[in-house]
Design a protein around this motif. Structure first.
Motif, mmCIF file in Angstrom:
data_model
loop_
_atom_site.group_PDB
_atom_site.id
_atom_site.type_symbol
_atom_site.label_atom_id
_atom_site.label_comp_id
_atom_site.label_asym_id
_atom_site.label_seq_id
_atom_site.Cartn_x
_atom_site.Cartn_y
_atom_site.Cartn_z
ATOM 1 N N GLY A 113 39.098 27.366 -36.311
ATOM 2 C CA GLY A 113 39.059 28.755 -35.859
ATOM 3 C C GLY A 113 38.085 29.038 -34.734
ATOM 4 N N THR A 114 37.283 30.092 -34.951
ATOM 5 C CA THR A 114 36.423 30.615 -33.892
ATOM 6 C C THR A 114 35.103 31.091 -34.478
ATOM 7 N N ARG A 115 34.031 30.823 -33.751
ATOM 8 C CA ARG A 115 32.737 31.425 -34.087
ATOM 9 C C ARG A 115 32.579 32.631 -33.177
ATOM 10 N N VAL A 116 32.385 33.798 -33.777
ATOM 11 C CA VAL A 116 32.206 35.041 -33.038
ATOM 12 C C VAL A 116 30.739 35.437 -33.170
ATOM 13 N N GLN A 117 30.080 35.615 -32.026
ATOM 14 C CA GLN A 117 28.674 36.029 -32.022
ATOM 15 C C GLN A 117 28.544 37.327 -31.240
ATOM 16 N N TRP A 118 27.929 38.314 -31.859
ATOM 17 C CA TRP A 118 27.717 39.626 -31.243
ATOM 18 C C TRP A 118 26.226 39.799 -31.021
ATOM 19 N N THR A 119 25.829 40.006 -29.774
ATOM 20 C CA THR A 119 24.431 40.285 -29.445
ATOM 21 C C THR A 119 24.333 41.728 -28.979
ATOM 22 N N PHE A 120 23.452 42.461 -29.613
ATOM 23 C CA PHE A 120 23.179 43.860 -29.322
ATOM 24 C C PHE A 120 21.817 43.864 -28.644
ATOM 25 N N ALA A 121 21.792 44.003 -27.320
ATOM 26 C CA ALA A 121 20.555 43.940 -26.537
ATOM 27 C C ALA A 121 20.190 45.352 -26.096
ATOM 28 N N ALA A 122 18.960 45.776 -26.406
ATOM 29 C CA ALA A 122 18.607 47.174 -26.160
ATOM 30 C C ALA A 122 17.164 47.348 -25.720
ATOM 31 N N ASP A 123 16.941 48.486 -25.079
ATOM 32 C CA ASP A 123 15.595 48.949 -24.770
ATOM 33 C C ASP A 123 15.605 50.459 -24.952
ATOM 34 N N GLY A 124 14.493 50.976 -25.379
ATOM 35 C CA GLY A 124 14.382 52.412 -25.571
ATOM 36 C C GLY A 124 12.978 52.774 -26.012
ATOM 37 N N VAL A 125 12.807 54.033 -26.309
ATOM 38 C CA VAL A 125 11.504 54.507 -26.772
ATOM 39 C C VAL A 125 11.195 53.880 -28.133
ATOM 40 N N ALA A 126 9.931 53.876 -28.498
ATOM 41 C CA ALA A 126 9.488 53.226 -29.737
ATOM 42 C C ALA A 126 10.271 53.682 -30.973
ATOM 43 N N PRO A 127 10.516 54.975 -31.179
ATOM 44 C CA PRO A 127 11.286 55.370 -32.367
ATOM 45 C C PRO A 127 12.720 54.806 -32.363
ATOM 46 N N PHE A 128 13.341 54.706 -31.200
ATOM 47 C CA PHE A 128 14.678 54.119 -31.109
ATOM 48 C C PHE A 128 14.644 52.645 -31.513
#
Length: 162
Positions: A113-128
């Motif tokens: 099959g397939t290996r699916v990798q999701w990367t959620f890359a973010a920047d924001g204020v400290a509370p975020f």
């Protein structure tokens, strides 16, 4: 009111102050997974339960995404390599505190099959950033559920006759 985010490039997936990475193996082929991610954008709500609307814009170069709870995104596709990677950055959102957000889906063939990798890359204020860290488990669960549902959808679809 829409908030404009920084126009980050694909390299942000490696340099973002906050990176959440999730991976799962599925039975579906890399090509089928890629088509579901990149070519059947309107079909996302059928397998990713957090998504209520997904609409390609500008011939597929951009997307409009709406999530449960009212979050909205206008996105630009930054990478689209069939069977390998699909990535987009958020250009505008109604969510406060975000400075930059890029999501990358890596698709790698593995035996069976397939290996699916999701990367959620973010920047924001400290509370975020703190909220994302606290919400990591929920994002991981949403990813696992979505990819499991996608795999069922792709592997149970009738195959075309040769």
């Amino acid at each position: 009111m829409a908030r404009r985010l920084l126009p980050v490039g694909l390299d942000f997936v490696e340099t973002a102050p906050l990176r959440l990475v999730f991976a799962r193996e599925v039975s579906a082929s890399p090509d089928a997974v890629y088509r579901a991610l990149a070519e059947d954008v309107a079909g996302w709500p059928q397998w990713f339960s957090a998504v209520t609307l997904a609409r390609p814009l500008d011939g597929g170069a951009r997307r409009e995404i709406r999530l449960k709870g009212g979050t909205r995104f206008l996105e630009t596709i930054v990478a689209a390599e069939p069977g390998a990677v699909y990535a987009y950055r958020v250009d505008q959102t109604n969510t406060p505190g975000i400075r930059a957000l890029l999501e990358e889906w890596r698709i790698v063939a593995v035996p069976g099959g397939t290996r699916v990798q999701w990367t959620f890359a973010a920047d924001g204020v400290a509370p975020f950033r703190a909220g994302l860290k606290v919400g990591r488990a929920g994002l991981g669960r949403a990813f696992r559920d979505a990819v499991r549902t996608l795999d069922r959808r792709l592997t149970s679809a009738p195959r075309a006759e040769s």
